[in-house]
Enzyme design. Sequence first.
Site, short mmCIF file in Angstrom:
data_model
loop_
_atom_site.label_atom_id
_atom_site.label_comp_id
_atom_site.label_asym_id
_atom_site.label_seq_id
_atom_site.Cartn_x
_atom_site.Cartn_y
_atom_site.Cartn_z
N THR A 245 -16.80 8.64 3.34
CA THR A 245 -16.62 7.67 4.43
C THR A 245 -17.90 6.89 4.65
O THR A 245 -19.00 7.46 4.56
CB THR A 245 -16.16 8.34 5.74
OG1 THR A 245 -16.12 7.35 6.78
CG2 THR A 245 -17.06 9.49 6.16
N ARG B 24 0.83 -1.22 0.00
CA ARG B 24 0.00 0.00 0.00
C ARG B 24 0.86 1.26 0.00
O ARG B 24 0.48 2.27 -0.60
CB ARG B 24 -0.95 -0.05 1.19
CG ARG B 24 -2.01 -1.14 0.99
CD ARG B 24 -2.85 -1.33 2.21
NE ARG B 24 -3.53 -0.12 2.61
CZ ARG B 24 -3.94 0.12 3.86
NH1 ARG B 24 -3.70 -0.75 4.82
NH2 ARG B 24 -4.57 1.22 4.16
N CYS C 49 16.57 -2.63 19.41
CA CYS C 49 16.23 -3.35 20.65
C CYS C 49 15.74 -4.77 20.37
O CYS C 49 15.48 -5.53 21.29
CB CYS C 49 15.18 -2.58 21.45
SG CYS C 49 13.48 -2.85 20.89
N HIS D 118 -6.24 8.16 12.22
CA HIS D 118 -5.80 6.76 12.15
C HIS D 118 -4.33 6.63 11.77
O HIS D 118 -3.90 5.59 11.29
CB HIS D 118 -6.69 5.97 11.17
CG HIS D 118 -8.09 5.79 11.67
ND1 HIS D 118 -9.16 5.47 10.84
CD2 HIS D 118 -8.61 5.87 12.92
CE1 HIS D 118 -10.27 5.37 11.57
NE2 HIS D 118 -9.96 5.61 12.84
N CYS E 91 9.91 -0.72 22.02
CA CYS E 91 10.44 0.44 22.75
C CYS E 91 9.88 1.76 22.23
O CYS E 91 10.20 2.82 22.76
CB CYS E 91 11.96 0.45 22.73
SG CYS E 91 12.65 0.89 21.11
C1 BJW Z 1 -16.82 7.82 -2.40
C2 BJW Z 1 -16.08 7.74 -3.57
C3 BJW Z 1 -15.90 8.91 -4.30
C4 BJW Z 1 -16.10 5.78 -2.70
N1 BJW Z 1 -16.45 10.05 -3.86
N2 BJW Z 1 -17.35 8.96 -1.99
C5 BJW Z 1 -18.34 2.13 19.20
C6 BJW Z 1 -17.56 3.14 19.74
C7 BJW Z 1 -16.17 3.08 19.72
C8 BJW Z 1 -15.51 2.00 19.15
C9 BJW Z 1 -16.29 0.97 18.62
C10 BJW Z 1 -17.67 1.05 18.65
N3 BJW Z 1 -18.13 -0.06 18.07
C11 BJW Z 1 -17.08 -0.82 17.69
C12 BJW Z 1 -15.93 -0.22 18.01
C13 BJW Z 1 -14.57 -0.78 17.75
C14 BJW Z 1 -13.98 -0.46 16.41
C15 BJW Z 1 -15.04 -0.17 15.35
O1 BJW Z 1 -15.42 0.95 15.09
N4 BJW Z 1 -15.53 -1.21 14.70
C16 BJW Z 1 -16.58 -1.07 13.68
C17 BJW Z 1 -16.10 -1.64 12.34
C18 BJW Z 1 -17.82 -1.73 14.20
N5 BJW Z 1 -13.12 0.69 16.57
C19 BJW Z 1 -11.85 0.55 16.96
O2 BJW Z 1 -11.35 -0.53 17.26
C20 BJW Z 1 -11.07 1.84 17.09
N6 BJW Z 1 -10.44 1.93 18.37
C21 BJW Z 1 -11.13 1.99 19.51
O3 BJW Z 1 -12.34 1.93 19.52
O4 BJW Z 1 -10.36 2.13 20.62
C22 BJW Z 1 -10.97 2.02 21.89
C23 BJW Z 1 -10.83 0.58 22.31
C24 BJW Z 1 -9.63 0.18 22.79
C25 BJW Z 1 -9.50 -1.15 23.23
C26 BJW Z 1 -10.57 -2.02 23.12
C27 BJW Z 1 -11.77 -1.59 22.57
C28 BJW Z 1 -11.91 -0.26 22.17
C29 BJW Z 1 -9.92 1.86 16.08
C30 BJW Z 1 -10.40 1.87 14.68
C31 BJW Z 1 -9.20 1.82 13.75
C32 BJW Z 1 -9.62 1.72 12.30
N7 BJW Z 1 -8.47 1.46 11.51
C33 BJW Z 1 -8.62 1.36 10.07
C34 BJW Z 1 -7.28 0.85 9.48
C35 BJW Z 1 -6.22 1.96 9.52
C36 BJW Z 1 -4.91 1.50 8.99
C37 BJW Z 1 -4.95 1.06 7.55
O5 BJW Z 1 -5.35 1.84 6.66
O6 BJW Z 1 -4.58 -0.06 7.27
O7 BJW Z 1 -8.96 2.65 9.52
S1 BJW Z 1 -9.99 0.35 9.58
C38 BJW Z 1 -10.42 1.31 8.16
O8 BJW Z 1 -11.76 1.85 8.31
C39 BJW Z 1 -9.48 2.52 8.17
C40 BJW Z 1 -10.41 3.64 7.79
O9 BJW Z 1 -9.87 4.88 8.22
C41 BJW Z 1 -11.69 3.26 8.48
C42 BJW Z 1 -12.92 3.92 7.90
O10 BJW Z 1 -13.12 3.53 6.58
P1 BJW Z 1 -13.66 4.60 5.53
O11 BJW Z 1 -12.65 5.65 5.34
O12 BJW Z 1 -15.01 5.05 5.91
O13 BJW Z 1 -13.68 3.74 4.17
P2 BJW Z 1 -14.82 2.78 3.59
O14 BJW Z 1 -14.20 1.95 2.54
O15 BJW Z 1 -15.52 2.06 4.67
O16 BJW Z 1 -15.88 3.77 2.93
C43 BJW Z 1 -15.58 4.50 1.75
C44 BJW Z 1 -16.78 5.38 1.43
O17 BJW Z 1 -16.45 6.23 0.36
C45 BJW Z 1 -18.02 4.59 1.01
O18 BJW Z 1 -19.15 5.10 1.72
C46 BJW Z 1 -18.17 4.89 -0.49
O19 BJW Z 1 -19.52 4.96 -0.94
C47 BJW Z 1 -17.52 6.25 -0.60
N8 BJW Z 1 -16.88 6.55 -1.88
N9 BJW Z 1 -15.68 6.42 -3.74
C48 BJW Z 1 -17.22 10.01 -2.73
N10 BJW Z 1 -15.20 8.91 -5.47
ZN ZN Z 2 12.80 -0.92 19.83
#
Ligand code: BJW
Ligand code: ZN
Length: 247
Positions: free
Chosen positions: A185, A68, A147, A117, A128
Amino acid sequence: MLSNALKNKLKHAEKIVFFTGAGISAESGVSTFRGEDGIWKKFKPEELASFQAFMKNADMVWEWYQYRRKIIHDVAPNAAHLAITEFQKYFPSVVVVTQNIDNLHTRAGNSEVYELHGNIERNYCSSCKTRYDFLEFTDKKVPRCSCGGMIRPDVVWFGESLPVDQLEAGELAAETCDVLFSVGTSSIVYPAAYIPLQAKKAGKYVVEVNLTRTEQSDYFDELITGKAGEVLPAILEEIKKFRKPLS
Ligand code: BJW
Ligand code: ZN
């Protein structure tokens, strides 16, 4: 293109927030996560975007990020990123709060960007926490810190906390803006997805720009359906008819 309500808001607005997701980079050639050509049609998220996955198969996860990184390095900001940059000429404050890790808003010239993110261009040691930024890693295997710990990308995986300073700055921007655009999103990943809802709760005007409706569409003031790379430049052109560039 502009509803009367949005036009009126933009006429008087001082502060605009863009909350962005993978869809805004789709037209640059970066796959979204959950779309038809989404990355996760090919890979299961839990196999790749969690610390457990990294511990289980670090080389595979590392290789996925290297793949990526190469794509992101080779693409350029598109018309949507560039339109947001141009908004800076017309509004005293333009803030980008992004879930994307691709650095394209900064490369497009946006001066205030909060990355919820992380950023794929940065890395750190999982033991570390030493930072290894902007390094060229050529080996397919996960690199090691001095490390002995495994170096990982500085991105937020499922179950991990978001960077507090970025999240707080994003929340503050949402609560103090005049208009928030939620662009490209699916609005299903929390806590990031609370940001536009927080703006709405604070009485701000929230506009979604997406190809389709999302789980949050019902909560917003309006949905403009279309490609971000077409919709945002078109909005900007309208704005130029009733706002002068800042001197
Ligand atoms: C267009 C288009 C064009 C296309 N023009 N539009 C409630 C509250 C809090 C947390 C949670 C909760 N319920 C569940 C959770 C946990 C979890 C979560 O949210 N899960 C859900 C899936 C249910 N969240 C987490 O784990 C987060 N941390 C957290 O909660 O910490 C507290 C905690 C700690 C310990 C234990 C438990 C909780 C962290 C979330 C991290 C997300 N990481 C990722 C990967 C990042 C690294 C990488 O890139 O590899 O982030 S996942 C992935 O999804 C990435 C994105 O930023 C994120 C969002 O995706 P996005 O950007 O919306 O993309 P798509 O593909 O989903 O959508 C694209 C959109 O574009 C579509 O709608 C299309 O229609 C549109 N589109 N072309 C306009 N041309
Ligand atoms: Zn280290």
